[in-house]
Design an enzyme around this catalytic site. Structure first.
Site, PDB file in Angstrom:
ATOM      1  N   ARG A   1       0.597  -1.681   0.073  1.00  7.29           N
ATOM      2  CA  ARG A   1      -0.036  -0.131   0.146  1.00  7.29           C
ATOM      3  C   ARG A   1       0.614   1.020   0.032  1.00  7.29           C
ATOM      4  NH1 ARG A   1      -4.279   0.228   4.636  1.00  7.29           N
ATOM      5  NH2 ARG A   1      -4.654  -1.624   4.018  1.00  7.29           N
ATOM      6  N   THR A   2       2.090   1.147   1.117  1.00  2.00           N
ATOM      7  CA  THR A   2       2.646   2.738   0.715  1.00  2.00           C
ATOM      8  C   THR A   2       3.663   2.753  -0.522  1.00  2.00           C
ATOM      9  OG1 THR A   2       3.006   1.803   2.833  1.00  2.00           O
ATOM     10  CG2 THR A   2       4.700   3.376   2.113  1.00  2.00           C
TER      11      THR A   2
ATOM     12  N   LYS B   1      21.392 -12.606  -4.650  1.00  3.20           N
ATOM     13  CA  LYS B   1      22.815 -12.808  -4.621  1.00  3.20           C
ATOM     14  C   LYS B   1      24.078 -12.269  -4.041  1.00  3.20           C
ATOM     15  CE  LYS B   1      20.861 -13.144  -9.674  1.00  3.20           C
ATOM     16  NZ  LYS B   1      20.560 -12.415 -10.872  1.00  3.20           N
TER      17      LYS B   1
ATOM     18  N   ARG C   1      12.104   2.067   1.726  1.00  2.00           N
ATOM     19  CA  ARG C   1      11.535   1.107   3.035  1.00  2.00           C
ATOM     20  C   ARG C   1      12.476   0.465   3.201  1.00  2.00           C
ATOM     21  NH1 ARG C   1       6.040  -0.446   5.298  1.00  2.00           N
ATOM     22  NH2 ARG C   1       5.769   1.606   5.231  1.00  2.00           N
TER      23      ARG C   1
ATOM     24  N   HIS D   1       8.295   7.267  10.013  1.00  2.69           N
ATOM     25  CA  HIS D   1       8.055   6.931   8.916  1.00  2.69           C
ATOM     26  C   HIS D   1       7.220   8.526   8.694  1.00  2.69           C
ATOM     27  CE1 HIS D   1       4.659   5.428   5.700  1.00  2.69           C
ATOM     28  NE2 HIS D   1       4.655   4.298   6.318  1.00  2.69           N
TER      29      HIS D   1
END
Lengths: 314, 186
Positions: free
Chosen positions: A54-55, A82, A104, A132
């Site tokens: 959603r963000t 990797k 994030r 946030h």
């Protein structure tokens, strides 16, 4: 403003101008064609090391409404698996021509580290338990515009209920609400309050019943089920009994009190009523405002240049 | 040291007369007020649009010409160069599609703001026609844009600043040293 890493770094003036700019973005978002050419030619890369659909979608929608190009870095299918380092990942993307990174990460402080590796702007979309900031911005906009009180929350009380300790949303919001003049009450079990809360400009309460009738905003945090494993609360049922929004508590709310939740909701844990039945619920409004608030942040970090503004007429 | 010289070129009374004439010209050109919408450009054009609407309803009788305002910040061509902070939120109270929109601004200079306003306006609908009314045309156009209605043509130096309000129009001339680098102002 080049980056947005934390609400702590904003002055009150910067916070209120972001909120005022959000009004413009709400107007744009309400048009039949919700798009302006403001950031044409700019590229915004969303780099989510911790998944949050959603963000990420909210930021990408915001970028598109401002006509920026968007780039999505999907950690799940990338070379991070990797063994590529964080720094290499960022430098590789930056070499493709990125003007802003939306980041994030599960570790606090990662967005700040990234600012040292790239000339691009960095927007913190949530780092660990730290901050946030765009969530705080959209919450402040939702609340102030619902009350129609400009950018001033003085005389209003906001209760933040739940797992404050592990919540970046709470940390950003406590600061932002306080900057706008609100009084903040933390309602949580002692085990879910961080040790540093002693230094915060907040009150605390041990049960939702103690404050529910006196507050102007009820801000419910998501109760994360994994906290059970750490034995920080005895059981979800016990948590709900003391801190959940039941229909009985909903009736005790002031008639104009607002109910907010950053989502995703745990129905039956922190919220035991259908939000659709709560007249004061602003939960969907928060999602709508989220896009506009993020437009405001993207515009602010990407529109500034070094040439001073001119006051002259055209 | 820079020395500012502030000269009045239109008095408050002159501004009133100029706007009354422009209001008459708008009605004359459009053979009435049917389908007319006045849109003031933020910030300087908004009070002028309201004043023009007042004039029109004074001499046309009981008519109310819709007045809106438009902020063009998000459409400017210099967003990447300097901080552009929007003024008041755009408010266009009627559907402009099929109507004649008169864009209103205080001072017409490079024409870049008008270019941005045309783009902004077209995002709100498809007007039958767009006309431009300004209180002052100070020259120095950088784009092929021309006003339909002008309160007063005022030749200016590039380094001058024009200050237009209900209380009058003033030209502020500054010395060369301070004026250097002001060219980009628009």
């Amino acid at each position: 403003m080049k980056h947005l890493l934390s609400i702590e770094e904003l002055t009150t003036t910067q916070l209120t101008s972001l909120l005022d700019l959000t009004d413009h973005m709400v107007e744009i978002s309400g048009r039949p064609v919700p798009k302006v050419p403001a950031l044409r030619g700019r590229t915004v890369a969303s780099v989510f090391f911790e998944e949050s659909t959603r963000t990420r979608l909210s930021f990408e929608t915001a970028a598109k409404r401002l006509s920026a190009e968007t780039m999505t870095f999907n950690v799940g299918t990338s070379s991070v698996n990797k063994g590529e380092s964080l720094r290499d990942t960022i430098e590789t993307l930056a070499a493709m021509g990125v003007d802003a990174f939306v980041v994030r990460h599960k570790s606090s402080g990662v967005p700040r580290m990234i600012t040292e590796w790239t000339d691009a702007s960095v927007i913190n979309a949530g780092d660990g338990w730290h901050q946030h900031p765009t969530q705080a911005l959209l919450d402040c906009h939702t609340i102030t515009r619902s009350f129609g009180c400009g950018n001033d929350l003085s005389g209003r009380t906001v209760a933040i209920v739940g797992d404050v300790k592990h919540s970046r949303v709470a940390r950003s919001n406590i600061r932002a609400f306080t900057m706008l003049g609100a009084e903040v009450v933390l309602v949580a079990p002692r085990t879910l309050l961080p040790p540093e809360f002693i230094d915060w400009p907040v009150r605390t309460a041990d049960a939702l019943d103690d404050v529910v009738g006196d507050i102007d905003v009820l801000y419910l945090l998501r109760m994360q089920r994994e906290r059970m494993d750490a034995a920080l609360v005895p059981s979800l049922g016990e948590y709900s009994a003391r801190f959940g929004l039941t229909s009985q508590r909903a009736r005790q709310l002031k008639h104009d009190a607002l109910v907010l939740h950053p989502g995703p909701m745990n129905r039956g844990v922190e919220i035991l009523v259908d939000p659709a039945d709560l007249p004061g619920s602003r939960i969907l409004e928060q999602v709508r405002t989220g896009v506009s608030a993020r437009m405001s942040v993207l515009y602010t970090v990407l529109s500034g240049g070094s040439v001073p503004p001119t006051g002259g007429a055209e | 040291m820079a020395v500012d010289r502030r000269a009045e070129v239109l008095s408050a009374t002159d501004v009133g007369r100029a706007l009354t004439r422009v209001a008459h010209e708008i009605v004359e050109r459009n053979s009435g007020v049917a389908g007319l919408v006045l849109v003031g450009m933020q910030r300087g054009g908004v009070w002028i649009a309201e004043e023009l609407a007042r004039c029109i309803s004074r001499f046309e009788g009981q008519v109310e010409v819709p007045v809106g305002s438009i902020d063009v910040s998000m459409y400017r061509d210099d967003i990447a160069l300097r901080p552009v902070v929007p003024a008041a939120v755009t408010d266009i109270p009627v559907d402009i599609t099929g109507n004649t929109v008169v864009l209103v601004d205080d001072v017409l200079y490079t024409g870049r703001t008008v270019r941005a306003a045309l783009d902004a306006l077209l995002d709100h609908g498809r007007p039958r026609a767009v006309q431009l009314a300004v209180l002052v045309d100070r020259g120095h156009r950088e784009l092929p844009i021309r006003p339909d209605f002008v309160g007063k043509n005022i030749p200016t130096h590039l380094s001058d600043e024009v200050d237009a309000s209900m209380t009058g129009v003033f030209v502020v001339s500054t010395s060369i040293e301070k004026a250097a680098g002001k060219r980009a102002a628009s």
